[in-house]
Design an enzyme around this catalytic site. Structure first.
Site, PDB file in Angstrom:
ATOM      1  N   ARG A  95       0.923  -1.183   0.097  1.00 53.45           N
ATOM      2  CA  ARG A  95       0.049   0.000  -0.007  1.00 53.45           C
ATOM      3  C   ARG A  95       0.957   1.247   0.060  1.00 53.45           C
ATOM      4  O   ARG A  95       0.502   2.249  -0.864  1.00 53.45           O
ATOM      5  CB  ARG A  95      -0.914  -0.017   1.274  1.00 53.45           C
ATOM      6  CG  ARG A  95      -1.901   0.911   1.318  1.00 53.45           C
ATOM      7  CD  ARG A  95      -3.206   0.642   0.455  1.00 53.45           C
ATOM      8  NE  ARG A  95      -2.896   1.742  -0.704  1.00 53.45           N
ATOM      9  CZ  ARG A  95      -3.262   1.340  -2.067  1.00 53.45           C
ATOM     10  NH1 ARG A  95      -3.644   0.227  -2.306  1.00 53.45           N
ATOM     11  NH2 ARG A  95      -2.959   2.054  -3.140  1.00 53.45           N
ATOM     12  N   LYS A 130       3.111  24.987  -3.463  1.00 51.23           N
ATOM     13  CA  LYS A 130       1.812  24.283  -3.055  1.00 51.23           C
ATOM     14  C   LYS A 130       1.753  22.875  -3.061  1.00 51.23           C
ATOM     15  O   LYS A 130       1.004  22.231  -3.687  1.00 51.23           O
ATOM     16  CB  LYS A 130       0.441  24.923  -3.669  1.00 51.23           C
ATOM     17  CG  LYS A 130       0.453  26.366  -3.456  1.00 51.23           C
ATOM     18  CD  LYS A 130      -0.637  27.125  -4.294  1.00 51.23           C
ATOM     19  CE  LYS A 130      -0.727  28.644  -4.072  1.00 51.23           C
ATOM     20  NZ  LYS A 130      -1.638  29.203  -5.015  1.00 51.23           N
ATOM     21  N   LYS A 162       7.103  39.787  -2.468  1.00 55.63           N
ATOM     22  CA  LYS A 162       5.643  39.978  -2.691  1.00 55.63           C
ATOM     23  C   LYS A 162       4.959  41.108  -1.920  1.00 55.63           C
ATOM     24  O   LYS A 162       5.930  41.981  -1.545  1.00 55.63           O
ATOM     25  CB  LYS A 162       4.809  38.833  -2.096  1.00 55.63           C
ATOM     26  CG  LYS A 162       5.313  37.381  -2.732  1.00 55.63           C
ATOM     27  CD  LYS A 162       4.327  36.269  -2.105  1.00 55.63           C
ATOM     28  CE  LYS A 162       4.739  35.038  -2.624  1.00 55.63           C
ATOM     29  NZ  LYS A 162       3.733  33.993  -2.283  1.00 55.63           N
ATOM     30  N   GLU A 192       7.262  40.094  -7.429  1.00 59.64           N
ATOM     31  CA  GLU A 192       5.647  39.883  -8.015  1.00 59.64           C
ATOM     32  C   GLU A 192       5.094  41.115  -8.473  1.00 59.64           C
ATOM     33  O   GLU A 192       5.115  41.832  -7.557  1.00 59.64           O
ATOM     34  CB  GLU A 192       5.051  39.072  -6.774  1.00 59.64           C
ATOM     35  CG  GLU A 192       3.634  38.394  -7.174  1.00 59.64           C
ATOM     36  CD  GLU A 192       2.977  38.050  -5.927  1.00 59.64           C
ATOM     37  OE1 GLU A 192       3.412  37.054  -5.412  1.00 59.64           O
ATOM     38  OE2 GLU A 192       2.246  38.598  -5.426  1.00 59.64           O
ATOM     39  N   ASP A 213       1.639  38.324 -11.878  1.00 58.04           N
ATOM     40  CA  ASP A 213       0.318  37.655 -10.900  1.00 58.04           C
ATOM     41  C   ASP A 213      -0.770  37.906 -11.373  1.00 58.04           C
ATOM     42  O   ASP A 213      -1.355  39.009 -11.186  1.00 58.04           O
ATOM     43  CB  ASP A 213       0.908  38.354  -9.429  1.00 58.04           C
ATOM     44  CG  ASP A 213       0.048  37.365  -8.440  1.00 58.04           C
ATOM     45  OD1 ASP A 213      -0.156  36.278  -8.904  1.00 58.04           O
ATOM     46  OD2 ASP A 213      -0.460  38.080  -7.585  1.00 58.04           O
TER      47      ASP A 213
END
Lengths: 274, 274, 274, 274, 274, 274
Positions: A95, A130, A162, A192, A213
């Protein structure tokens, strides 16, 4: 390899807990089996080394032979690896091995789809931060197996300025200036930008990379023209596999999208024991 | 909480690496900020406690107040939590917190959709062991927040007799017998059955739970009739949110599906700093 | 095996500290020895695998051959294993290996004595959570080698409703009901009952296992009659090897006693070097 | 304290596993309780600090007040500590806290019995390395709370020359000589002697401590006379609480016995919640 | 070896981070290389075992053959070890191996210089606890390879009574008395004395070792005469390689100096690949 | 902070071992003390936060107030921090705190000396990977406190193409080409050049940084002219604080030297208790 080993060890500990009570009760310790990892659907395979690490950690006697290298396409019905050894060990690792392999291959496959779409525009695909907590190094590796490249690995390996940093520093100019003053000569600075004014300011202050962005295609095109090859141009923010081409066609050299890691679907791979 | 802390610590170590070089260069150490975690889309929220753990581990001075409990629905635009404290700390934890929160909420949301579909049939939804390596305890928790229940946590907390165990033991009967002889009186025995013959054999040998594996609806109905309430009946194998109702309507009491953990899409949540 | 390795590693670190200064000063690094692990008294042996793990961790070149399997009886003077390799390594592992082996064999031996006493009554012996902190998995394994079975491994693998839970839930009925609503279909529910009224209530509410806590034999007999085979009946609370038969003769199917882990005496085993 | 924290953390992880499923199902998170740790029998208490550490690790809000210091005698019915806080946290720590407290107090109590027996002879009681793997630091501490002293903590903090070292070095003389040449000026050298000839040899070579191993009382007396106060005299080997006086009356200054750690019986302590 | 492995593993994790991106990009995985560790300057070598551990941890296939044992002198141009195996693995371990080897050899070399200076006076050289955090066991080992001996390894393996302890205890006499009452018979007691009065007091109270702290040569001589061989005499405090002879010539038997660990210069060793 | 905490924890575990036996024997647990960290010589201070972490980890009640920020100069006699709390805790942390503080300040001080020397030439000073195993993050931080900058943190955060990579790739051109193809857009590429031909080749292939390795001043000047501002120019290899100016005056923008981390001398700081 050290990092991979740690991740695999944790996954095994998580799944085995105090031990596989079913196998201990039902499978004699001396039983051996052969098994085949078979693709149920097509996809780009990634994770062969992780697969081998899973079984090596459980039982050094289990042999794993693979028939495909990471980054290549598996087709439905293809045997991608063969495992041979103690049955209890094989069942104990099944698994966990599949969970890694399916996920990593899913990321490689989805990345590859995006890569193919934007390749005609000379555009590169990268991941983001992410990723799944704890698996970043494997997921970023899977992205490269799908033909993508890696954005920052963490908060420590490039400067990405940012909105909040700009506010705190009092403008893009002073932000870039301060960053350059602090960081070493081997670290790049990315800014950014949400507007063309910001793009210009970043450009004037010598940002190495400018991230457009959440811009519309038309605005991106203007930014691309403005920047030329004075900085690397990255498009980011809400890009999905479906909207990637739009960004690429605007002329950016890099698009980064979290989608390839957080919303992929695993490739369907199974283990069949003889 | 000890397990959660370990998982969060690893995620922070992964993302921070040798430290957030951008914030260190640009944000004065004495700066404070307020921030709001805002839903961009609706979904069942799960992970509030993890969110708090992220910031507590980074900086005990950062305050997090939540406005929703896990298991409740967030709507687009809703502020689900507010964070207040040192700006560097907030920025350092932002991505990790969101990665957990979005994923866990994604699982809760998808689970909840399936739960609602099958609820009219009195059917329960459970997860599987097809979870993300290293995050099982959080993902299984998210399933319960979506209204589902948990299947085995690992190989150690219930006996699940599958094909290979049956072969090794020489039949379902002897497999169940041997298992019962070895395991304690607090462990249940589930048998995976692919045919009605196997269902019967499992039933005759006193399996506590019978898993109907990859059966068609018609076959499942027959199995359900055969079993009655002499064992818990679980449907499993290739069930997706779309096919869940079919299984439920066949009368099984539990359906288990890996889909809710391995193929969910994260809920879109963002952190907005003032 | 992963858990065992961790436990053994910690034990070695604890005993070796910054290194065995005596052997380093007095035994040339190239010296080899043979040694025999000899029983000084009879007992059921448990821990052969741990013994092997101790030396494998210290020095992969040390060979250990065992002449008895766990769960079998050793007699005074019997050589249960032979070790061969670097003298420093053997001396470094001696004490740790013996500490494990003697303790685990002590538990197996005491368990076996109780098992034999109650076997005529068809009664099973289980352990409790009164194990040595950090060694539970080894001690519970030793119990099975003595012919006993395992009760819960921890707070996570079965529901055991005690006095305080009943109070908090407002009665046995609502406690069982709530538990069943929350837990998955593979988890059993046990209720601790101190009176016949509680036994009845537990039975009426469908507890899978009823624990007769600290009851007198006469009361236990009544409970046994009341319950029949509608639930598994466990006797617990203050049972010692001496009082075990009394409980067994009352007709309970399981007795659980902490005594076999917390008050055992180690089997006397020594290592003799040639 | 760092070591204690690690040991407690491991014990909690072991017992909690993936979490206390009973309490989560039945006890509302906001419930608070008071509880009292009560002695069921008399004994020397040891482990109050560990008890506090258990609850502090689980939940910083739980308050623990103790009414006795380690090393003092508790009597049946005495409340030795009071705990106050979240009910789930208290129940989660109960078993682990008791497992430590009962074991440590058992060691302190048994040690104290031996200490009292041999005190009239001016003899000191010490432990050995026959401790429970992973708990040595706590068990050695408990010995001191019972009035005993500590022998070596591990293989690294004193030289103890045994049979095998003597053989390898070619005699006691050369063994002591070599050891002294290698070790620092803050490390003592003890030699294990099985005969009076060996005692003489150890003495002539300036051993700091001479261990009379498995000697009869008469032989020990001769050894004691021979040594006088030219070295510390320790009796060891097969000494039990019952035979300790015999060794002490022979005039040795120290007796060391594994019995006080490996064969103690826990003091019966319980937690009663209001 | 367990401790060394932990230290090496941490060092590799520190240097490799998420992996050697240069080698992965440029060196094919199947490339093998030979390499030689060459001294660029002369010095006492220490750390050969650590060197081997570095490569064994990275890649068990890499072979390391050494041509010198720790504690012997290397000369400029000498090949002290040869490494053979996968090029990526060799490059991945190069820096870490050298960082250990150079530092440990630097300590051994400097220690050896001091040892040679004071040897004519029959004086021993020891280290202190002024070692590099995390590397103490390796640095203390290197000291012995340079011909020195080890002072305490930590706060746990000998009693060293300093100024603050004396004040707290109300004088040297009561400090030594209390210490002796608490500690076992295998632990030595050292007292730090700054004046001849303190030397006398320490002596009268039976200190095993008296440390002359920051004394002038003349005062040391008086102390040495006063003490004779009733205690071991150690000079400490601000001793450098240059001032060591002065202390030695005063007749002390041991000098301890932090300088050999905290102010050494690494031996210049390089890895040359064919 | 997470990394620092781990490093400090290991250092404390190393020094405390099984506990500070001297303080436990001599200092009553209830005693409090004040102490001052005093510079014995001047130097740039680095490590105040580590100092605070040491005591916070040992005992949250100990208060540490600092009177200087990292990066500022301390003078002989200056009190840089004051500590207040439980005497045992202060003594337990003293040595570890000083070991960090002295070393880190030593690095900052030496770095600062080099920085000042080369500043007139507009040249930046950086460290290398020749740091103490396990302490890199602290040592690189200390370099910045001395006014230097950081080179790569590990093998993972920039591409540095050396001799062996060039050979394996078949030339600088193909090496840079391959590297660029594999790595992301945020990673810089540095090429090590030993000759002017190599400099030219690196330049022609678009290296971001060119490292002049072990070149003479005259050759460096030629390289500087050749490169202009088409790449960052770094001098490296065998540079000492004494030879740094020579490199700087040749016009390079960065010099990197291992000397500032591997051959620094600690700043003399002591803790004085009232």
């Amino acid at each position: 390899m050290l990092l991979t080993e740690k991740i695999v060890r944790r996954a095994l500990e998580e799944d085995l807990g105090r031990g596989d009570i079913t196998s201990k009760a039902l499978i004699p310790d001396c039983t051996n089996s052969h098994g085949e990892f078979i693709c149920n659907s097509e996809g780009i395979i990634a994770g062969i080394e992780v697969l081998k690490t899973v079984f090596r950690m459980l039982d050094k006697q289990v042999e794993v032979d693979s028939f495909i290298d990471d980054g290549n396409a598996g087709y439905a019905g293809m045997c991608i690896a063969r495992v041979n050894g103690n049955t209890r060990s094989i069942l104990a690792g099944e698994r966990v091995a599949l969970n890694f392999l399916q996920r990593m291959s899913g990321i490689a496959t989805l990345t590859n789809q995006v890569v193919k779409k934007v390749a005609p525009y000379g555009c590169t695909v990268t991941d983001t931060r992410k990723t799944t907590p704890g698996l970043r190094v494997l997921e970023k590796y899977a992205v490269t197996m799908g033909g993508g490249k890696n954005h920052r690995f963490g908060l420590d390996d490039a400067v990405l300025i940012k909105d909040n940093h700009i506010k705190a520093a009092g403008g893009i100019g002073s932000a870039v200036f301060r960053a350059r003053k602090k960081i070493g000569h081997l670290v790049k600075i990315e800014v950014e930008a949400e507007t063309l004014e910001q793009v210009k300011e970043a450009l004037d202050n010598g940002a190495n990379v400018i991230m457009l962005d959440n811009m519309f295609a038309a605005e991106m095109k203007q930014a691309v023209e403005m920047i030329g090859n004075k900085a690397v141009i990255e498009a980011s923010g809400g890009i999905t596999p479906d909207t990637a081409v739009e960004a690429a066609s605007a002329g950016v050299s890099v698009i980064s999208l979290g989608w390839i890691t957080h919303s992929m679907q695993p490739v369907d791979i199974k283990l069949e024991l003889d």
